[in-house]
Design a protein around this motif. Structure first.
Motif, mmCIF file in Angstrom:
data_model
loop_
_atom_site.group_PDB
_atom_site.id
_atom_site.type_symbol
_atom_site.label_atom_id
_atom_site.label_comp_id
_atom_site.label_asym_id
_atom_site.label_seq_id
_atom_site.Cartn_x
_atom_site.Cartn_y
_atom_site.Cartn_z
ATOM 1 N N VAL A 106 1.199 -1.305 0.197
ATOM 2 C CA VAL A 106 0.452 -0.212 -0.087
ATOM 3 C C VAL A 106 0.583 1.129 -0.122
ATOM 4 O O VAL A 106 0.968 2.296 -0.310
ATOM 5 N N SER A 107 1.825 1.481 0.508
ATOM 6 C CA SER A 107 2.864 2.363 0.305
ATOM 7 C C SER A 107 3.459 2.620 -0.207
ATOM 8 O O SER A 107 3.509 4.135 -1.086
ATOM 9 N N ALA A 108 4.377 1.703 -0.642
ATOM 10 C CA ALA A 108 4.385 1.521 -2.157
ATOM 11 C C ALA A 108 4.031 1.627 -3.091
ATOM 12 O O ALA A 108 4.282 3.141 -4.209
ATOM 13 N N ALA A 109 2.552 1.503 -3.853
ATOM 14 C CA ALA A 109 1.815 1.893 -4.818
ATOM 15 C C ALA A 109 1.809 3.571 -3.951
ATOM 16 O O ALA A 109 1.193 4.092 -4.611
ATOM 17 N N ALA A 110 0.509 4.000 -2.894
ATOM 18 C CA ALA A 110 0.858 5.148 -2.691
ATOM 19 C C ALA A 110 1.571 6.549 -3.112
ATOM 20 O O ALA A 110 1.474 7.046 -4.219
ATOM 21 N N GLN A 111 3.123 5.605 -3.069
ATOM 22 C CA GLN A 111 3.621 6.826 -2.759
ATOM 23 C C GLN A 111 4.265 6.491 -4.542
ATOM 24 O O GLN A 111 5.130 7.974 -4.813
ATOM 25 N N GLN A 112 4.049 5.806 -5.211
ATOM 26 C CA GLN A 112 4.322 5.969 -7.315
ATOM 27 C C GLN A 112 3.030 6.392 -8.067
ATOM 28 O O GLN A 112 3.216 6.708 -8.912
ATOM 29 N N VAL A 113 1.965 6.552 -7.632
ATOM 30 C CA VAL A 113 1.009 7.508 -8.589
ATOM 31 C C VAL A 113 1.309 8.366 -7.810
ATOM 32 O O VAL A 113 1.218 9.253 -7.291
ATOM 33 N N PRO A 114 1.644 9.151 -9.064
ATOM 34 C CA PRO A 114 1.877 10.669 -10.114
ATOM 35 C C PRO A 114 0.539 11.392 -8.968
ATOM 36 O O PRO A 114 0.999 12.652 -8.207
ATOM 37 N N MET A 115 -0.640 11.089 -8.921
ATOM 38 C CA MET A 115 -1.767 11.212 -8.839
ATOM 39 C C MET A 115 -1.084 11.912 -6.808
ATOM 40 O O MET A 115 -1.865 13.130 -6.600
ATOM 41 N N LEU A 116 -1.140 11.747 -6.219
ATOM 42 C CA LEU A 116 -0.895 11.839 -5.524
ATOM 43 C C LEU A 116 0.326 12.405 -4.654
ATOM 44 O O LEU A 116 1.652 12.003 -4.967
ATOM 45 N N ASN A 117 -0.201 13.705 -3.267
ATOM 46 C CA ASN A 117 0.900 14.461 -2.737
ATOM 47 C C ASN A 117 0.206 13.670 -1.305
ATOM 48 O O ASN A 117 -0.048 13.951 -0.492
ATOM 49 N N LEU A 118 1.640 12.857 -0.783
ATOM 50 C CA LEU A 118 2.471 12.417 0.643
ATOM 51 C C LEU A 118 2.846 13.215 1.186
ATOM 52 O O LEU A 118 4.048 13.274 0.925
ATOM 53 N N ARG A 119 2.288 13.379 3.045
ATOM 54 C CA ARG A 119 3.329 14.517 3.272
ATOM 55 C C ARG A 119 4.174 13.743 4.295
ATOM 56 O O ARG A 119 3.516 12.315 3.966
ATOM 57 N N GLY A 120 4.927 13.481 5.021
ATOM 58 C CA GLY A 120 5.934 12.497 5.643
ATOM 59 C C GLY A 120 5.757 12.168 6.834
ATOM 60 O O GLY A 120 6.751 11.311 7.396
ATOM 61 N N ASP A 121 4.756 12.786 7.184
ATOM 62 C CA ASP A 121 4.032 12.376 8.677
ATOM 63 C C ASP A 121 3.370 11.825 9.560
ATOM 64 O O ASP A 121 2.972 11.037 8.309
ATOM 65 N N THR A 122 4.074 11.561 9.700
ATOM 66 C CA THR A 122 3.113 9.947 10.838
ATOM 67 C C THR A 122 2.815 9.900 12.168
ATOM 68 O O THR A 122 2.780 10.360 12.865
ATOM 69 N N LEU A 123 1.251 9.413 12.137
ATOM 70 C CA LEU A 123 0.374 9.133 13.092
ATOM 71 C C LEU A 123 0.061 8.102 14.259
ATOM 72 O O LEU A 123 -0.196 7.224 12.134
ATOM 73 N N ILE A 124 0.032 7.135 15.037
ATOM 74 C CA ILE A 124 0.196 6.069 15.010
ATOM 75 C C ILE A 124 -0.672 5.896 15.431
ATOM 76 O O ILE A 124 -0.862 6.234 16.389
#
Length: 333
Positions: A106-124
């Motif tokens: 899931v993480s790899a998919a999200a980071q490879q889809v060019p339409m998504l812009n993910l911030r680097g912060d994480t909540l556990i």
């Protein structure tokens, strides 16, 4: 098949695997048979994606993210987890390995889809045993994954003091189910403990049957019914007072969490007992651990995190405050 998939853009690969996982998840809603089907199909999908990543690295020498060896290693992880889950699809640890591999996918998919812009912060976030895992993840994050920017940790009805938990629920049906899960998992993780030899005499077959069940749907009902036929605790006091108890203490959440911490507890919880949680909170506050602690009247263990629970709104608001950089609340003051 890998060659055919290789003709598509690289970001299609994880999306394909993720789509397969989501499709199989729909089949896994109600019965243990469909759960097995979910595991089989998901494992097959992971193997295809993993092999494709390895071949992509070997043929093109261009990685998804960093370097060819990382691409090949992640492909081997995906393929290996898929193969393991396919061969031992009834075991606990391979299923957990499959879950980890899916999370990676899931993480790899999200980071490879060019339409998504993910911030680097994480909540556990984590509930129940997942809350225990969230606390431990935060405790080791700085050493294990220093590149991950953690903004906060939410532990919902977490299993914190495992010795107190084991002693507090040992006579109840749900507590016996959890004890059976501990026996099944720790037999694999800690073979030196001889877990089977520490069970109440005559309980090994029943404990193994319960340990093979999921804690959901029909399996949960079957597990609870089976546990009612066990009239003594699964682990006698001699086991909890011995090496097994030492492992329980060693796995308890007595560490410092260096991030804003939110802990929630249902006041009607019959599995993670409120009194145990209050004592843990008291001890952690005395040790200097700041946290926001909230209790929810009338909420049992699972209803605490259901859609109509007041916790959900509080949790979302807490997460929003962390993302906005606001000062966290400290209930210990």
């Amino acid at each position: 098949m890998p060659q055919a998939i290789g003709r598509f853009p690289r970001w299609i690969h994880p999306v394909f695997g993720l789509g397969l996982v989501m499709l199989c998840s729909i089949l896994a809603l109600n019965s243990s048979a469909s759960v097995r089907l979910f595991i089989i199909l998901s494992a097959a999908g992971l193997m295809v994606i993993g092999i494709t990543r390895i071949m992509d690295s070997a043929e093109h020498g261009t990685p998804w993210r960093a370097s060819g060896w990382l691409n090949a290693a992640s492909g081997a992880l995906l393929a290996g987890a898929g193969f393991t889950a396919l061969i031992w699809r009834g075991a606990t640890l391979p299923v957990l390995a499959l879950a980890v591999a899916i999370a990676l996918l899931v993480s790899a998919a999200a980071q490879q889809v060019p339409m998504l812009n993910l911030r680097g912060d994480t909540l556990i976030w984590g509930n129940s045993q997942g809350g225990h895992g969230a606390l431990w993840s935060a405790a080791i994050a700085a050493q294990y994954a220093p590149e991950v920017g953690i903004l906060g940790v939410a532990a919902l009805a977490p299993a914190t003091n495992l010795v107190a938990l084991a002693q507090g629920v040992k006579d109840g049906a749900a507590g016996k189910v959890v004890s059976a899960y501990i026996a099944a998992a720790w037999k694999e993780v800690y073979p030196e403990l001889d877990v089977a030899g520490q069970l109440t005499p005559g309980y090994v077959p029943a404990v193994e049957r319960i340990g093979d069940l999921c804690f959901d749907g029909r399996d949960a009902l079957a597990g609870v019914i089976g546990s009612t036929q066990l009239f003594k605790p699964i682990f006698p006091d001699t086991a909890i007072d011995g090496p097994l108890g030492g492992k329980l203490r060693g796995n308890s959440a007595d560490m410092t969490v260096g991030y804003p911490l939110f802990v929630a507890q249902g006041q009607a919880d019959s599995l993670v007992l409120p009194g145990m949680q209050r004592e843990w909170v008291k001890q952690r506050c005395a040790a200097g651990q700041p946290m926001e602690y909230r209790e929810y009247p009338g909420r049992e263990h699972m209803p605490l995190v259901e859609a109509d629970s007041p916790l959900i709104g509080d949790l979302v608001a807490w997460a929003g405050d962390r993302l906005a950089g606001k000062e966290p609340v400290d209930s210990c003051r």
